[in-house]
Design a protein around this motif. Structure first.
Motif, PDB file in Angstrom:
ATOM      1  N   ASP A 159       0.666  -1.197  -0.038  1.00 52.31           N
ATOM      2  CA  ASP A 159       0.059   0.156   0.006  1.00 52.31           C
ATOM      3  C   ASP A 159       0.903   1.265   0.058  1.00 52.31           C
ATOM      4  O   ASP A 159       0.503   2.247  -0.818  1.00 52.31           O
ATOM      5  CB  ASP A 159      -0.800   0.031   1.194  1.00 52.31           C
ATOM      6  CG  ASP A 159      -2.192  -1.005   1.081  1.00 52.31           C
ATOM      7  OD1 ASP A 159      -2.178  -1.379  -0.093  1.00 52.31           O
ATOM      8  OD2 ASP A 159      -2.619  -1.502   2.154  1.00 52.31           O
ATOM      9  N   SER A 160       2.056   1.301   0.591  1.00 50.36           N
ATOM     10  CA  SER A 160       2.721   2.420   0.929  1.00 50.36           C
ATOM     11  C   SER A 160       4.068   2.575   0.113  1.00 50.36           C
ATOM     12  O   SER A 160       4.505   3.853  -0.064  1.00 50.36           O
ATOM     13  CB  SER A 160       3.158   2.439   2.402  1.00 50.36           C
ATOM     14  OG  SER A 160       4.111   1.626   2.912  1.00 50.36           O
ATOM     15  N   SER A 161       4.648   1.526  -0.683  1.00 48.53           N
ATOM     16  CA  SER A 161       5.812   1.772  -1.344  1.00 48.53           C
ATOM     17  C   SER A 161       5.540   1.280  -2.700  1.00 48.53           C
ATOM     18  O   SER A 161       5.522   0.198  -2.926  1.00 48.53           O
ATOM     19  CB  SER A 161       6.883   0.814  -0.535  1.00 48.53           C
ATOM     20  OG  SER A 161       7.994   0.881  -1.370  1.00 48.53           O
TER      21      SER A 161
END
Length: 218
Positions: free
Chosen positions: A114-116
């Motif tokens: 989700d974040s990277s």
């Protein structure tokens, strides 16, 4: 010491992703250790640091086929499919020798996805490469004769002119039976293509084996 700094693909990720991964501790796995079995739930995403893991599909009659091998820089398609699709393992994974790996738990895996963006590219790039390997396996099993698959194995895995591998392992690698491999090797020995003994095949006529490898498909 940070294991992420010494892992080529991981070292190029953004700092927050590497910091999260560095909270995970690498584990040492002994040779022959079973990492997962059919029917087990997927625990996480595996990053191989050293060594090799073999993933087999075992049939109801007990015969098994080598689906793929996971070495550093490669992904385990069964783990990725299980995480993304929620399916249990259908194959069995064993360490071919001593190995060192990191298991990224499910919650950490999805947090990174989700974040990277870099981690996403890493996961899906490795997944795509592994799918290509699987398609090649399906093609070989469907359209190449046993002789051609065995010749390709001997030529591709030999160190110099010698392949050190048991007949049982050769059979598993090409999706056949040990007795079939034994008969083919005996036939090739009579034709002067190879010599073979316990756990070893020596190539005598590489051009002849290349002809067998490139023989017409089924």
């Amino acid at each position: 010491m940070s294991w992420t700094k010494n892992t080529t693909d991981i070292a190029g990720l953004d700092a927050p992703a590497r910091a999260l991964l560095d909270t995970l501790t690498p584990v040492e796995v002994p040779a022959g250790a079973v990492l997962f079995c059919p029917g087990e739930a997927v625990k996480g995403y595996v990053v191989m640091l050293s060594g090799r893991v073999d993933v087999h599909l075992i049939g109801p009659n007990g015969r098994d086929i080598l689906l793929y091998q996971v070495a550093p820089g490669q992904s385990c398609i069964q783990s990725t499919l299980g995480l993304l699709g929620g399916e249990d393992y259908t194959g069995e994974a064993t360490a071919a020798g001593p190995a060192r790996l990191v298991l990224i738990p499910r919650d950490v895996f999805f947090a990174l996805v989700d974040s990277s963006p870099g981690f996403r590219r890493l996961v899906f790039g490795a997944f795509a490469a592994r799918m290509q390997d699987m398609m090649q396996l399906v093609e070989n099993m469907s359209f190449l004769k046993v002789e051609a698959r065995l010749a390709a194995l001997v030529l591709d895995r030999a160190e110099g002119d010698t392949l050190r591998m048991t007949q049982a392992d050769m059979a598993t690698a090409i999706g056949s039976a040990r007795e079939v491999v034994s008969r083919r090797l005996d036939r090739w020995a009579k034709a002067g293509l190879v010599t073979h003994g316990r756990g070893e095949v020596t190539i005598l006529d590489r051009a002849g084996l290349e002809e067998v490898k490139n023989s017409p498909a089924l």
